[in-house]
Write a protein that holds these residues in place. Structure first.
Motif, PDB file in Angstrom:
ATOM      1  N   THR A 171       0.835  -1.208   0.000  1.00  0.00           N
ATOM      2  CA  THR A 171       0.000   0.000   0.000  1.00  0.00           C
ATOM      3  C   THR A 171       0.868   1.256   0.000  1.00  0.00           C
ATOM      4  OG1 THR A 171      -1.771  -1.157   1.178  1.00  0.00           O
ATOM      5  CG2 THR A 171      -1.824   1.247   1.218  1.00  0.00           C
ATOM      6  N   SER A 172       1.925   1.242   0.801  1.00  0.00           N
ATOM      7  CA  SER A 172       2.834   2.394   0.843  1.00  0.00           C
ATOM      8  C   SER A 172       3.493   2.608  -0.512  1.00  0.00           C
ATOM      9  CB  SER A 172       3.905   2.176   1.916  1.00  0.00           C
ATOM     10  OG  SER A 172       3.326   2.102   3.194  1.00  0.00           O
ATOM     11  N   LEU A 173       3.896   1.528  -1.163  1.00  0.00           N
ATOM     12  CA  LEU A 173       4.516   1.657  -2.487  1.00  0.00           C
ATOM     13  C   LEU A 173       3.556   2.291  -3.484  1.00  0.00           C
ATOM     14  CD1 LEU A 173       6.411  -1.735  -3.013  1.00  0.00           C
ATOM     15  CD2 LEU A 173       7.428   0.524  -2.707  1.00  0.00           C
ATOM     16  N   MET A 174       2.292   1.881  -3.443  1.00  0.00           N
ATOM     17  CA  MET A 174       1.323   2.382  -4.406  1.00  0.00           C
ATOM     18  C   MET A 174       0.894   3.826  -4.113  1.00  0.00           C
ATOM     19  SD  MET A 174       1.185   0.053  -6.604  1.00  0.00           S
ATOM     20  CE  MET A 174      -0.135   0.718  -7.614  1.00  0.00           C
ATOM     21  N   LYS A 175       1.135   4.272  -2.888  1.00  0.00           N
ATOM     22  CA  LYS A 175       0.804   5.654  -2.536  1.00  0.00           C
ATOM     23  C   LYS A 175       1.982   6.602  -2.709  1.00  0.00           C
ATOM     24  CE  LYS A 175      -2.918   4.756   0.815  1.00  0.00           C
ATOM     25  NZ  LYS A 175      -3.328   4.894   2.238  1.00  0.00           N
ATOM     26  N   GLU A 209       5.074   8.789  -4.380  1.00  0.00           N
ATOM     27  CA  GLU A 209       5.092   9.701  -5.537  1.00  0.00           C
ATOM     28  C   GLU A 209       5.575   8.983  -6.786  1.00  0.00           C
ATOM     29  OE1 GLU A 209       7.111  13.978  -6.824  1.00  0.00           O
ATOM     30  OE2 GLU A 209       7.124  13.343  -4.723  1.00  0.00           O
ATOM     31  N   VAL A 210       6.602   8.158  -6.614  1.00  0.00           N
ATOM     32  CA  VAL A 210       7.088   7.325  -7.722  1.00  0.00           C
ATOM     33  C   VAL A 210       6.716   5.881  -7.384  1.00  0.00           C
ATOM     34  CG1 VAL A 210       9.074   6.573  -9.053  1.00  0.00           C
ATOM     35  CG2 VAL A 210       8.994   8.907  -8.158  1.00  0.00           C
ATOM     36  N   ARG A 211       5.668   5.400  -7.996  1.00  0.00           N
ATOM     37  CA  ARG A 211       5.160   4.079  -7.654  1.00  0.00           C
ATOM     38  C   ARG A 211       5.520   3.077  -8.738  1.00  0.00           C
ATOM     39  NH1 ARG A 211       0.852   2.910 -10.705  1.00  0.00           N
ATOM     40  NH2 ARG A 211      -0.330   4.587 -11.698  1.00  0.00           N
TER      41      ARG A 211
END
Length: 358
Positions: A253-257, A259-261
């Protein structure tokens, strides 16, 4: 468990682990009383039960001795024990069906056990198996990337000349007969597919208490190096069996949120991939428009949702069938047979969960 049953289980463990060998005199009642912290009456009741069950025998005026369980283990009953981490879900029913289909054709019975990927449960399964009449054992290792404290049980199988083999992974200390998928190549093929579609920011979710997850991560890394695409360290998420619905979900979830996902995702298996699809929906994104996803195992879950998952194929039924064929060969040959390991080559099944970027 009653006290005398605890004593029975403790003495059985001594026998199974080789502390008491066939026809060896066991500790005296007074010594066992001190060891287990119980009364002499409790120890005597436990010993009487074990004598009646064939684990021990007594000689008048001499003492109590360990019975020869090897004679029991080589009975004429044709039974194979199959231990998997799980039984009723994911790819395991197909593995079990494959084994059962061949065993029944050859006149063998099948006993099923499940460890839930827990070494203490594996120990309990092995104690039951070593105390029963089996011809051979097929086992999927528990937490195969860690040192396993139950290795002595497998060594006791060898001492009793009861053949066993391992599925999906194996304990390297034992170097047993094994049937495994080339997980490193599978990870490579999955990530290569994403790289060829133009993805350069690829996240990987890997369960690292099992050897399969480590090898799939190795394939992830090798593909990036082969195609000269830098790996973004923060894109690699590792988790254990207990963390698969907590840590994995939180970090993804943090990765998808961010700025650079990531634009691509490779998951340890289809089960974790589907749980990540739920998160993607909750974030208002879609597959493959916002994220290309590749799973592993090509299980029934790969086509169970509206997103048909690109996935690395696992030879589920065939692995179970071939494991059954191999264990029977080991039983009936009473010696080594051919190559001690079978390595299946994976293939990628491409569906609608991935797309070319740009």
């Amino acid at each position: 468990m009653k006290k005398y049953e605890q004593v029975k289980q403790g003495i059985k463990s001594f026998i199974i682990n080789g502390k008491y060998l066939p026809h060896q005199r066991i500790n005296s009642e007074s010594e066992l009383t001190v060891h287990f912290g119980v009364s002499r009456h409790t120890v005597r009741k436990a010993i009487n039960d074990l004598v009646n069950e064939g684990w021990l025998y007594t000689e008048q005026g001499s003492g109590t001795y360990c019975a020869d369980r090897e004679a029991v283990s080589h009975s004429t009953e044709k039974t194979i024990a199959l231990v998997t981490t799980y039984i009723s879900n994911y790819i395991f029913p197909q593995i079990i069906n494959g084994a059962e289909s061949y065993l029944s054709k050859m006149g063998y019975n099948l006993q099923l056990y499940s460890t839930n990927n827990d070494v203490s449960k594996e120990r309990m399964c092995l104690e039951k198996i070593l105390g029963s009449q089996i011809s051979g054992l097929i086992v999927e290792p528990t937490k195969s990337n860690y040192y396993n404290p139950n290795l002595t049980y497998y060594l006791n199988l060898e001492r009793r000349k009861t053949p066993y083999l391992m599925l999906n992974a194996y304990y390297p200390e034992l170097n047993p007969y094994s049937l495994t998928l080339d997980d490193e190549l599978g990870g490579y093929l999955a990530v290569e597919h994403l790289l060829k579609l133009g993805h350069t920011r690829i996240a990987g979710l890997f369960k690292t208490d099992d050897l399969q997850g480590v090898r799939r991560m190795q394939g992830f890394i090798r593909a990036h190096r082969t195609y000269r695409v830098p790996i973004l360290p923060e894109m690699i998420v590792s988790y254990t069996t207990k963390e698969k619905y907590t840590k994995a979900a939180e970090l993804f979830t943090s990765l998808m949120k961010a700025e650079v996902r990531p634009t691509g995702l490779f998951c340890y298996n289809d089960e974790i991939a589907l749980s990540m699809l739920d998160i993607i929906r909750e974030l208002g994104m879609s597959v493959p428009e916002d994220l290309s996803v590749v799973g592993f195992d090509d299980s029934n879950l790969a086509t169970a949702s509206e997103v048909k998952l690109t996935s690395v194929k696992h030879p589920q039924f065939e692995m179970g069938r071939q494991a059954a064929e191999t264990i029977i060969q080991l039983i009936e040959s009473k010696d080594q047979i051919g190559n001690p390991s079978i390595l299946y080559k994976p293939e990628l099944v491409i569906r609608k969960s991935t797309k070319k970027i740009g």
